[in-house]
Design a protein around this motif. Structure first.
Motif, PDB file in Angstrom:
ATOM      1  N   THR A  23      -7.789  10.763 -58.052  1.00 13.06           N
ATOM      2  CA  THR A  23      -7.564  11.937 -57.210  1.00 13.06           C
ATOM      3  C   THR A  23      -8.890  12.367 -56.622  1.00 13.06           C
ATOM      4  O   THR A  23      -9.824  12.702 -57.339  1.00 13.06           O
ATOM      5  CB  THR A  23      -6.949  13.094 -58.020  1.00 13.06           C
ATOM      6  N   ARG A  25     -11.154  14.661 -53.699  1.00  6.17           N
ATOM      7  CA  ARG A  25     -11.221  15.911 -52.943  1.00  6.17           C
ATOM      8  C   ARG A  25     -12.328  15.742 -51.921  1.00  6.17           C
ATOM      9  O   ARG A  25     -13.232  14.925 -52.102  1.00  6.17           O
ATOM     10  CB  ARG A  25     -11.547  17.044 -53.921  1.00  6.17           C
ATOM     11  N   ARG A  76      -4.682   6.048 -55.304  1.00  5.92           N
ATOM     12  CA  ARG A  76      -5.611   7.076 -54.824  1.00  5.92           C
ATOM     13  C   ARG A  76      -4.812   8.182 -54.152  1.00  5.92           C
ATOM     14  O   ARG A  76      -4.020   7.941 -53.258  1.00  5.92           O
ATOM     15  CB  ARG A  76      -6.635   6.507 -53.866  1.00  5.92           C
ATOM     16  N   MET A  77      -5.048   9.388 -54.610  1.00  2.38           N
ATOM     17  CA  MET A  77      -4.421  10.574 -54.038  1.00  2.38           C
ATOM     18  C   MET A  77      -5.541  11.447 -53.467  1.00  2.38           C
ATOM     19  O   MET A  77      -6.588  11.598 -54.098  1.00  2.38           O
ATOM     20  CB  MET A  77      -3.668  11.373 -55.109  1.00  2.38           C
ATOM     21  N   GLN A  78      -5.302  12.027 -52.312  1.00  3.51           N
ATOM     22  CA  GLN A  78      -6.268  12.948 -51.719  1.00  3.51           C
ATOM     23  C   GLN A  78      -5.785  14.365 -51.983  1.00  3.51           C
ATOM     24  O   GLN A  78      -4.669  14.717 -51.610  1.00  3.51           O
ATOM     25  CB  GLN A  78      -6.407  12.677 -50.219  1.00  3.51           C
ATOM     26  N   TYR A  79      -6.597  15.158 -52.650  1.00  2.00           N
ATOM     27  CA  TYR A  79      -6.220  16.518 -53.046  1.00  2.00           C
ATOM     28  C   TYR A  79      -5.655  17.320 -51.878  1.00  2.00           C
ATOM     29  O   TYR A  79      -4.617  17.965 -51.998  1.00  2.00           O
ATOM     30  CB  TYR A  79      -7.424  17.239 -53.659  1.00  2.00           C
ATOM     31  N   VAL A  82      -2.170  16.378 -51.114  1.00  2.00           N
ATOM     32  CA  VAL A  82      -1.249  16.858 -52.143  1.00  2.00           C
ATOM     33  C   VAL A  82      -0.917  18.326 -51.906  1.00  2.00           C
ATOM     34  O   VAL A  82       0.240  18.736 -51.997  1.00  2.00           O
ATOM     35  CB  VAL A  82      -1.834  16.648 -53.561  1.00  2.00           C
ATOM     36  N   ASN A  89       3.936  13.999 -52.199  1.00  2.00           N
ATOM     37  CA  ASN A  89       2.891  13.267 -52.915  1.00  2.00           C
ATOM     38  C   ASN A  89       3.214  13.098 -54.395  1.00  2.00           C
ATOM     39  O   ASN A  89       2.873  12.076 -54.985  1.00  2.00           O
ATOM     40  CB  ASN A  89       1.537  13.940 -52.703  1.00  2.00           C
TER      41      ASN A  89
END
Length: 131
Positions: A23, A25, A76-79, A82, A89
């Motif tokens: 995750t 940011r 991979r997550m982008q804050y 989300v 997400n």
């Protein structure tokens, strides 16, 4: 914790089928958040903006490596994404983990259980771009 990414190799050796969530940011927001947080020992790099910048670059380089070596094991997550579309997400993340969607996943702030994290106060509120 800011150091968790350093353990991906060990995690993969111990749990070869583990799903890893990266995750991210926006870099300035991430570094400033770490800078203003008083962590316990082992996070001394958070006391200097220059050290934080170097550490963040190291994180990016190491994550690039793990994505090449362990394709399909890291999501991979982008804050900011989300926060913009929490449910969408969360569904992507749960799908990656092979788990079903449950409404409680997007209502995490309603839990009464104990939370042991630096952002424990924020866990009791819905996600926002400012937190």
């Amino acid at each position: 914790m800011p150091n968790n990414f350093r353990h991906i190799g060990l995690i993969h050796l111990i749990l070869p089928n583990a799903k890893i969530i990266d995750t991210r940011r926006e870099p300035m927001a991430c570094c400033f958040s770490n800078f203003k947080q008083l962590f316990a020992s082992g996070q001394e790099f958070t006391y200097s903006l220059e050290d934080l910048a170097r550490y963040y670059r190291t994180y990016l380089e190491l994550m690039r490596h793990w994505n090449q070596v362990l394709p399909g094991s890291i999501c991979r997550m982008q804050y900011e994404d989300v926060v913009e579309d929490l449910e969408g997400n969360v569904r992507l993340l749960l799908d990656f983990c092979g788990l079903p969607f449950e409404p409680q996943c997007v209502e995490f702030y309603r839990t009464a259980r104990s939370v042991q994290t630096a952002s424990a106060e924020q866990v009791r509120q819905p996600s926002t771009a400012r937190s």
